[in-house]
Scaffold this motif. Structure first.
Motif, PDB file in Angstrom:
ATOM      1  N   GLU A   1      -3.209   2.101  10.003  1.00  0.00           N
ATOM      2  CA  GLU A   1      -2.339   3.265  10.172  1.00  0.00           C
ATOM      3  C   GLU A   1      -1.730   3.691   8.843  1.00  0.00           C
ATOM      4  N   THR A   2      -1.266   2.721   8.065  1.00  0.00           N
ATOM      5  CA  THR A   2      -0.654   3.010   6.768  1.00  0.00           C
ATOM      6  C   THR A   2      -1.633   3.697   5.834  1.00  0.00           C
ATOM      7  N   LEU A   3      -2.867   3.204   5.781  1.00  0.00           N
ATOM      8  CA  LEU A   3      -3.858   3.791   4.883  1.00  0.00           C
ATOM      9  C   LEU A   3      -4.261   5.184   5.334  1.00  0.00           C
ATOM     10  N   LEU A   4      -4.311   5.398   6.640  1.00  0.00           N
ATOM     11  CA  LEU A   4      -4.641   6.730   7.148  1.00  0.00           C
ATOM     12  C   LEU A   4      -3.519   7.726   6.863  1.00  0.00           C
ATOM     13  N   GLU A   5      -2.276   7.259   6.935  1.00  0.00           N
ATOM     14  CA  GLU A   5      -1.141   8.134   6.639  1.00  0.00           C
ATOM     15  C   GLU A   5      -1.136   8.547   5.174  1.00  0.00           C
ATOM     16  N   GLU A   6      -1.595   7.649   4.318  1.00  0.00           N
ATOM     17  CA  GLU A   6      -1.602   7.943   2.885  1.00  0.00           C
ATOM     18  C   GLU A   6      -2.653   8.994   2.540  1.00  0.00           C
TER      19      GLU A   6
ATOM     20  N   SER B   1       0.814  -1.219   0.000  1.00  0.00           N
ATOM     21  CA  SER B   1       0.000   0.000   0.000  1.00  0.00           C
ATOM     22  C   SER B   1       0.844   1.264   0.000  1.00  0.00           C
ATOM     23  N   LYS B   2       2.092   1.147   0.425  1.00  0.00           N
ATOM     24  CA  LYS B   2       2.976   2.315   0.450  1.00  0.00           C
ATOM     25  C   LYS B   2       3.581   2.611  -0.919  1.00  0.00           C
ATOM     26  N   LEU B   3       3.429   1.667  -1.856  1.00  0.00           N
ATOM     27  CA  LEU B   3       4.004   1.839  -3.180  1.00  0.00           C
ATOM     28  C   LEU B   3       3.014   2.510  -4.124  1.00  0.00           C
ATOM     29  N   LYS B   4       3.548   3.127  -5.181  1.00  0.00           N
ATOM     30  CA  LYS B   4       2.724   3.666  -6.250  1.00  0.00           C
ATOM     31  C   LYS B   4       2.433   2.548  -7.252  1.00  0.00           C
ATOM     32  N   PRO B   5       1.313   2.600  -7.967  1.00  0.00           N
ATOM     33  CA  PRO B   5       0.292   3.648  -7.980  1.00  0.00           C
ATOM     34  C   PRO B   5      -0.616   3.567  -6.760  1.00  0.00           C
ATOM     35  N   SER B   6      -1.049   4.735  -6.285  1.00  0.00           N
ATOM     36  CA  SER B   6      -1.936   4.782  -5.136  1.00  0.00           C
ATOM     37  C   SER B   6      -3.323   4.292  -5.526  1.00  0.00           C
ATOM     38  N   LEU B   7      -4.018   3.684  -4.575  1.00  0.00           N
ATOM     39  CA  LEU B   7      -5.392   3.241  -4.804  1.00  0.00           C
ATOM     40  C   LEU B   7      -6.358   4.375  -4.476  1.00  0.00           C
ATOM     41  N   THR B   8      -7.558   4.283  -5.002  1.00  0.00           N
ATOM     42  CA  THR B   8      -8.591   5.252  -4.656  1.00  0.00           C
ATOM     43  C   THR B   8      -9.095   4.973  -3.246  1.00  0.00           C
ATOM     44  N   MET B   9      -9.822   5.914  -2.681  1.00  0.00           N
ATOM     45  CA  MET B   9     -10.371   5.705  -1.354  1.00  0.00           C
ATOM     46  C   MET B   9     -11.302   4.500  -1.334  1.00  0.00           C
TER      47      MET B   9
ATOM     48  N   PRO C   1      -4.802  11.191   5.052  1.00  0.00           N
ATOM     49  CA  PRO C   1      -5.289  11.563   6.389  1.00  0.00           C
ATOM     50  C   PRO C   1      -6.351  12.658   6.357  1.00  0.00           C
ATOM     51  N   ILE C   2      -7.539  12.335   5.902  1.00  0.00           N
ATOM     52  CA  ILE C   2      -8.617  13.317   5.853  1.00  0.00           C
ATOM     53  C   ILE C   2      -9.788  12.814   6.689  1.00  0.00           C
ATOM     54  N   ALA C   3     -10.617  13.745   7.127  1.00  0.00           N
ATOM     55  CA  ALA C   3     -11.710  13.401   8.034  1.00  0.00           C
ATOM     56  C   ALA C   3     -12.649  12.358   7.435  1.00  0.00           C
ATOM     57  N   GLU C   4     -12.889  12.459   6.137  1.00  0.00           N
ATOM     58  CA  GLU C   4     -13.808  11.515   5.486  1.00  0.00           C
ATOM     59  C   GLU C   4     -13.293  10.083   5.593  1.00  0.00           C
ATOM     60  N   TRP C   5     -11.990   9.922   5.486  1.00  0.00           N
ATOM     61  CA  TRP C   5     -11.373   8.590   5.540  1.00  0.00           C
ATOM     62  C   TRP C   5     -11.447   8.020   6.950  1.00  0.00           C
ATOM     63  N   PHE C   6     -11.243   8.876   7.950  1.00  0.00           N
ATOM     64  CA  PHE C   6     -11.402   8.430   9.338  1.00  0.00           C
ATOM     65  C   PHE C   6     -12.838   7.934   9.575  1.00  0.00           C
ATOM     66  N   GLN C   7     -13.797   8.679   9.043  1.00  0.00           N
ATOM     67  CA  GLN C   7     -15.190   8.286   9.195  1.00  0.00           C
ATOM     68  C   GLN C   7     -15.470   6.974   8.479  1.00  0.00           C
ATOM     69  N   GLU C   8     -14.851   6.777   7.303  1.00  0.00           N
ATOM     70  CA  GLU C   8     -14.998   5.538   6.544  1.00  0.00           C
ATOM     71  C   GLU C   8     -14.553   4.344   7.394  1.00  0.00           C
ATOM     72  N   MET C   9     -13.416   4.472   8.047  1.00  0.00           N
ATOM     73  CA  MET C   9     -12.886   3.370   8.845  1.00  0.00           C
ATOM     74  C   MET C   9     -13.764   3.093  10.062  1.00  0.00           C
TER      75      MET C   9
END
Length: 267
Positions: free
Chosen positions: A228-233, A168-176, A235-243
């Motif tokens: 943690e890795t996905l949140l670091e990639e 997940s830390k590698l490119k290409p990045s995935l969509t939310m 880190p927006i409020a919408e993503w926290f809510q998703e989790m």
């Protein structure tokens, strides 16, 4: 047969230094192959062991390769050959079958972690687009889905989750949405499990209970690291809510893995 496989693999690499490095790594891996343990032979045949040995040799090259040369070689010369041997191991009479070999799964997981770490250590890792990322993520998810939902018996599940974290830390990045599905699959592989004490009681011996507890703790740690890795990639409020929303349907009360996770992790 082994030498023939090696010649075929090295013929793809037009570079004597890299060929020598792979030959050296193979020789080291073969030290353990010369006298295979009965337990390993029980889990996979000699043919599968040969492919696994070659797979380990290639990813070991990625770890020890000069960092300024790795990115130009890691796909065609290393990852491509690893997948070539992995696919060959999954064929019977030329027909691809589902991989049920735990050792082969752990080998590919180890490959993924070594290659991902090696790429991340290069100077241009954040500009490098790893073309095998989606295929390897698919392999890791397949391994997780094949694990039983009523027991913890092998390290495949938590190690595959760790490998997904590195990828997940590698490119290409995935969509939310893709990350949400990725994490959701990992959640769904763990939280339907019975409570830890119930799984430990199912073990025949005391050491079985200790093994299950170790797998349990490592599974929680792996899932935490991935989150943690996905949140670091992103880190927006919408993503926290998703989790947060993702975990709610799983925490429906009753005797389940999630109900005991906080209590046990604090012991």
């Amino acid at each position: 047969m082994l030498l023939q496989l090696l010649r075929t693999s090295l013929a793809m690499i037009d570079d004597s230094a890299w060929s020598s490095q792979i030959s050296l790594e193979l020789s080291q891996q073969m030290a353990g192959y010369a006298s295979p343990s009965p337990e390993k032979d029980h889990h996979h045949g000699r043919r599968g062991k040969t492919h696994s040995t070659l797979m380990l040799a290639y990813s070991s090259v990625a770890v020890h390769a000069p960092k300024d040369q790795l990115l130009s070689r890691v796909e065609a010369d290393i990852t491509g050959n690893i997948l070539l041997h992995y696919r060959a191991s999954c064929q019977v009479l030329g027909i691809t079958v589902a991989n049920k070999d735990m050792y082969l799964k752990l080998t590919l997981i180890h490959n993924v972690m070594e290659i991902s770490c090696a790429i991340l250590e290069t100077r241009d890792s954040q500009e490098f687009e790893f073309s095998y990322k989606l295929e390897l993520l698919g392999n890791m998810l397949d391994f997780i889905k094949q694990e039983p939902l009523d027991s913890l018996a092998s390290p495949v599940r938590y190690k595959a989750i760790l490998a997904i974290g590195y990828l997940s830390k590698l490119k290409p990045s995935l969509t939310m949405e893709e990350n949400r599905e990725l994490l959701g699959q990992c959640f769904r592989s763990l939280f339907p499990l019975p409570p830890l004490e119930m799984m430990k009681e199912g073990g025949e011996r005391a050491k079985d209970a200790l093994h299950i507890q170790s797998l349990y703790v490592r599974s929680l740690e792996a899932l935490g690291k991935l989150t943690e890795t996905l949140l670091e990639e992103e880190p927006i409020a919408e993503w926290f809510q998703e989790m947060f929303d993702m975990s709610r349907p799983l925490n429906h009360g009753g005797d389940c893995f999630l109900c005991y996770s906080r209590e046990e992790s604090e012991i």
